[in-house]
Write an enzyme that holds these catalytic residues in place. Structure first.
Site, PDB file in Angstrom:
ATOM      1  N   ASP A 199       0.830  -1.025   0.068  1.00  0.00           N
ATOM      2  CA  ASP A 199      -0.064   0.032  -0.029  1.00  0.00           C
ATOM      3  C   ASP A 199       0.920   1.098  -0.066  1.00  0.00           C
ATOM      4  O   ASP A 199       1.846   1.265   0.696  1.00  0.00           O
ATOM      5  CB  ASP A 199      -1.001  -0.030   1.232  1.00  0.00           C
ATOM      6  N   GLU A 242      -3.352   5.699  -8.237  1.00  0.00           N
ATOM      7  CA  GLU A 242      -4.336   6.857  -7.529  1.00  0.00           C
ATOM      8  C   GLU A 242      -4.551   8.240  -8.305  1.00  0.00           C
ATOM      9  O   GLU A 242      -3.445   8.688  -8.573  1.00  0.00           O
ATOM     10  CB  GLU A 242      -3.842   7.046  -6.155  1.00  0.00           C
ATOM     11  N   HIS A 291      -7.427  10.080   5.271  1.00  0.00           N
ATOM     12  CA  HIS A 291      -6.531   8.969   6.083  1.00  0.00           C
ATOM     13  C   HIS A 291      -6.674   9.555   7.475  1.00  0.00           C
ATOM     14  O   HIS A 291      -6.861  10.562   8.015  1.00  0.00           O
ATOM     15  CB  HIS A 291      -5.107   8.853   5.655  1.00  0.00           C
ATOM     16  N   GLY A 292      -6.462   8.501   8.398  1.00  0.00           N
ATOM     17  CA  GLY A 292      -6.223   8.813   9.998  1.00  0.00           C
ATOM     18  C   GLY A 292      -7.666   8.816  10.553  1.00  0.00           C
ATOM     19  O   GLY A 292      -8.755   8.456  10.136  1.00  0.00           O
ATOM     20  N   HIS A 343      -9.925   4.503  -0.374  1.00  0.00           N
ATOM     21  CA  HIS A 343      -8.856   4.634   0.680  1.00  0.00           C
ATOM     22  C   HIS A 343      -9.551   5.434   1.816  1.00  0.00           C
ATOM     23  O   HIS A 343     -10.705   6.106   1.398  1.00  0.00           O
ATOM     24  CB  HIS A 343      -7.565   5.430   0.012  1.00  0.00           C
ATOM     25  N   SER A 367     -12.336   3.437   6.685  1.00  0.00           N
ATOM     26  CA  SER A 367     -12.702   3.480   8.267  1.00  0.00           C
ATOM     27  C   SER A 367     -14.047   3.790   8.640  1.00  0.00           C
ATOM     28  O   SER A 367     -14.076   5.018   8.115  1.00  0.00           O
ATOM     29  CB  SER A 367     -11.652   3.789   8.994  1.00  0.00           C
ATOM     30  N   ASN A 399     -10.131   0.135   1.811  1.00  0.00           N
ATOM     31  CA  ASN A 399      -8.992   0.197   2.726  1.00  0.00           C
ATOM     32  C   ASN A 399      -9.146   0.646   4.173  1.00  0.00           C
ATOM     33  O   ASN A 399     -10.346   1.451   4.330  1.00  0.00           O
ATOM     34  CB  ASN A 399      -7.971   1.213   2.190  1.00  0.00           C
ATOM     35  N   ILE A 400      -8.962  -0.319   5.034  1.00  0.00           N
ATOM     36  CA  ILE A 400      -9.076  -0.048   6.385  1.00  0.00           C
ATOM     37  C   ILE A 400      -7.729  -0.120   7.238  1.00  0.00           C
ATOM     38  O   ILE A 400      -7.179  -1.311   7.245  1.00  0.00           O
ATOM     39  CB  ILE A 400      -9.886  -1.518   7.075  1.00  0.00           C
TER      40      ILE A 400
END
Length: 316
Positions: A81, A133, A179-180, A210, A213, A254-255
């Protein structure tokens, strides 16, 4: 059964999605493989350059290969990744990976195409799938930080040219995730209209989400009740949004953040409630079971339960 991501995506498009989970250590790998075998669900196990630096690539791959022997009924791919060329060349040459991602999303379109095409040529020669991407996600992932001011959505007008000229096998797009742990603090959610236009231009082509979560509010609350100081305004991808995104061509989700939050919750609560303990194996076992339960729910949400059987039957 170890497959390429291209082989997995050939069956899931528009029907279900495959969770792609970042791993760092043994307990995560156990929990992931155990859940996948029980659910009979295909999955993608991911390592980032940061994880490879932390654990060493040889250690990570050895643990993944060992898990495949312990849980022999699993169907999975191994993916690098957010790689840059140095990481990608090593992953291609050293073996163990069936998929790599080239993250040239910060470059202009022409340079992104050139860098991605070079990776595709080398990877395809070894039967390794390539994820590229377009668009830039804000947030923090490992040692990569992107301010919101420098993030931007994928331009649907660019996707056909990009895919045709690079020959990539899947495309990660920026449609509102980050992200995050501090996702969607502005409350905007997924930009489904952008995703829909991209899918119309790339009908049948696997798309990647991406920053997938959820950032469960209860998990954050429990972390803070056990001494943590996480912000409480984060909001990840909601279940209804995810289902709509899958119908619009998202094949890979994506997790990473969710599993990190689980680790933090389990360990903070354990040592709060049992301050006399010091053996790492006891909270480790709790974490593996918690992780497994979490992944079983993810497989069900993405409608991947039972789908491993499609690949096993084809192989026979």
């Amino acid at each position: 059964m170890l497959l390429t991501t291209k082989e997995i995506f050939s069956k899931c498009y528009g029907q279900y999605a495959v969770p792609a989970v970042n791993v760092f250590f043994m307990e995560e790998i156990h929990g992931l493989f155990a859940a996948a075998q029980e659910a009979k669900a295909p999955f993608i196990v991911q390592t980032t350059p940061f994880a490879r630096d932390y654990a060493n690539a040889h250690m990570l791959l050895a643990m993944i290969q060992a898990a495949a022997k312990i849980y022999p009924q699993t169907v999975y791919a191994v993916h690098l990744d957010h790689g840059y060329e140095a990481h990608i060349w090593d992953a291609i040459e050293s073996g163990g990976y069936t998929s790599v991602m080239i993250d040239a999303s910060h470059d202009d379109l022409e340079k992104n195409i050139g860098r991605t095409k070079a990776v595709v040529e080398k990877a395809h020669a070894k039967n390794i799938s390539v994820e590229a991407e377009l668009g830039v996600l804000a947030g923090v992932e490992d040692d990569l930080t992107v301010e919101a001011a420098h993030s931007f959505y994928t331009n649907p007008k660019d996707v056909e040219t990009f895919v045709n000229q690079t020959g990539c096998d899947s495309l990660a797009i920026a449609v509102g995730t980050s992200h995050g742990a501090y996702k969607f603090s502005g409350g905007q959610g997924l930009q489904l209209q952008i995703l829909k236009e991209i899918q119309q231009r790339l009908s049948g082509f696997p798309l990647v989400l991406h920053g997938g979560s959820n950032v469960n509010e209860e998990v954050v609350r429990r972390i803070n009740a056990a001494g943590g100081k996480l912000k409480t305004d984060a909001k990840g991808v909601q279940e209804d949004e995810l289902k709509k995104a899958i119908a619009l061509g998202i094949c890979k989700v994506n997790i990473a953040t969710d599993t990190r939050l689980l680790w933090t919750m389990v360990n903070r609560e354990f040592f709060r409630d049992r301050p006399d303990e010091f053996a790492p194996t006891t909270p480790g076992k709790i974490f593996m079971e918690t992780y497994k339960a979490f992944m079983l729910k993810k497989f069900e949400l993405m409608e991947a339960v039972g789908k491993s059987l499609e690949f096993v039957i084809c192989d026979l």
